[in-house]
Write a protein that holds these residues in place. Structure first.
Motif, PDB file in Angstrom:
ATOM      1  N   PHE A   1     -26.771 -21.571  16.745  1.00 39.49           N
ATOM      2  CA  PHE A   1     -27.300 -20.536  17.637  1.00 39.49           C
ATOM      3  C   PHE A   1     -26.808 -19.149  17.214  1.00 39.49           C
ATOM      4  CE2 PHE A   1     -27.809 -23.906  21.113  1.00 39.49           C
ATOM      5  CZ  PHE A   1     -29.181 -23.979  20.942  1.00 39.49           C
ATOM      6  N   GLU A   2     -25.547 -19.044  16.828  1.00 34.61           N
ATOM      7  CA  GLU A   2     -25.015 -17.757  16.352  1.00 34.61           C
ATOM      8  C   GLU A   2     -25.756 -17.286  15.100  1.00 34.61           C
ATOM      9  OE1 GLU A   2     -22.914 -15.513  17.458  1.00 34.61           O
ATOM     10  OE2 GLU A   2     -22.125 -16.589  19.177  1.00 34.61           O
ATOM     11  N   LEU A   3     -26.047 -18.211  14.198  1.00 32.65           N
ATOM     12  CA  LEU A   3     -26.794 -17.835  12.985  1.00 32.65           C
ATOM     13  C   LEU A   3     -28.197 -17.348  13.346  1.00 32.65           C
ATOM     14  CD1 LEU A   3     -25.797 -20.619  10.441  1.00 32.65           C
ATOM     15  CD2 LEU A   3     -25.189 -18.194  10.360  1.00 32.65           C
ATOM     16  N   ARG A   4     -28.810 -17.978  14.306  1.00 28.80           N
ATOM     17  CA  ARG A   4     -30.140 -17.540  14.720  1.00 28.80           C
ATOM     18  C   ARG A   4     -30.082 -16.142  15.328  1.00 28.80           C
ATOM     19  NH1 ARG A   4     -33.566 -22.398  17.220  1.00 28.80           N
ATOM     20  NH2 ARG A   4     -35.168 -20.785  17.081  1.00 28.80           N
ATOM     21  N   LEU A   5     -29.032 -15.851  16.082  1.00 31.77           N
ATOM     22  CA  LEU A   5     -28.861 -14.507  16.629  1.00 31.77           C
ATOM     23  C   LEU A   5     -28.587 -13.494  15.517  1.00 31.77           C
ATOM     24  CD1 LEU A   5     -26.760 -15.383  19.791  1.00 31.77           C
ATOM     25  CD2 LEU A   5     -29.122 -14.508  19.744  1.00 31.77           C
ATOM     26  N   GLU A   6     -27.792 -13.885  14.532  1.00 29.87           N
ATOM     27  CA  GLU A   6     -27.512 -13.009  13.380  1.00 29.87           C
ATOM     28  C   GLU A   6     -28.811 -12.674  12.653  1.00 29.87           C
ATOM     29  OE1 GLU A   6     -24.873 -11.151  10.373  1.00 29.87           O
ATOM     30  OE2 GLU A   6     -24.709 -11.594  12.501  1.00 29.87           O
ATOM     31  N   VAL A   7     -29.672 -13.653  12.480  1.00 30.49           N
ATOM     32  CA  VAL A   7     -30.954 -13.435  11.820  1.00 30.49           C
ATOM     33  C   VAL A   7     -31.822 -12.468  12.639  1.00 30.49           C
ATOM     34  CG1 VAL A   7     -33.133 -14.601  11.257  1.00 30.49           C
ATOM     35  CG2 VAL A   7     -30.958 -15.560  10.492  1.00 30.49           C
ATOM     36  N   ALA A   8     -31.743 -12.563  13.961  1.00 32.42           N
ATOM     37  CA  ALA A   8     -32.513 -11.643  14.805  1.00 32.42           C
ATOM     38  C   ALA A   8     -32.031 -10.206  14.623  1.00 32.42           C
ATOM     39  CB  ALA A   8     -32.394 -12.053  16.275  1.00 32.42           C
TER      40      ALA A   8
END
Length: 188
Positions: free
Chosen positions: A107-114
């Motif tokens: 989930f953190e990686l997905r937020l980083e990508v955003a």
């Protein structure tokens, strides 16, 4: 690039731990070195940039969240029914909630990508491969539902797991019961 695969995996696992615990702001090569108990600079020998580190973590997360061959074999001889499909979905949710750090890191990686669209390629490729793999598996097993339903399950499971790992809307309701209701609603 360094070639020791066991060390690379250990560093990726340490990166997962750091990312889950500290979020993207605390996610540095140095923090991973400290978490892994290796000399400073070791992580950067294996992952030269933040982009390569993120790609390495995405790959490692995929491995750690995959079903075991034993899990798949145990269900392989069962008739392809809605109940078997629900059992597979419950297993996915179980793996995602049991491996809390791995899922929180995802989930953190997905937020980083955003926040940093330049990093999206690795995540997008992994997500598409996972979806394509799930659709192919479902079709090969003769399970109910096609690409549309599998995509809807991805959306629903992401939301359910996020809810369960953060602040559940209804903590008294069984996660398995929620999965069963999702299956009943999406596979009419």
């Amino acid at each position: 690039m360094a070639k020791n695969e066991a060390r690379r995996n250990a560093l990726a696992d340490a990166g997962i731990t750091v990312l889950a615990r500290e979020g993207s702001r605390g996610f540095t090569h140095r923090a991973i070195d400290a978490e892994a108990g290796v000399p400073l600079g070791t992580t950067s020998n294996y992952f030269r940039s933040r982009e390569k580190l993120i790609a390495g973590l995405v790959e490692r997360i995929g491995i750690r969240l995959s079903p075991t061959p034993e899990d798949l074999a145990a269900r392989a001889s069962d008739a392809p029914t809605r109940e078997l499909f629900a059992d597979y979905v419950r297993d996915i949710v179980r793996r995602l909630t049991t491996h809390r750090d791995v899922t929180l890191a995802l989930f953190e990686l997905r937020l980083e990508v955003a926040r940093r669209p330049d990093l999206a390629a690795a995540m997008r490729e992994w997500q598409h491969q996972a979806l394509d793999g799930d659709v192919a598996f479902n079709e090969a097993a003769g399970l109910p539902g096609g690409r549309r339903e599998i995509t809807l399950f991805h959306y629903a499971i992401d939301g359910l797991v996020f809810d369960r790992l953060t602040s559940p809307i209804d903590p008294g309701t069984s996660t398995d019961d929620i999965v069963d209701d999702l299956v009943a609603g999406l596979l009419r």
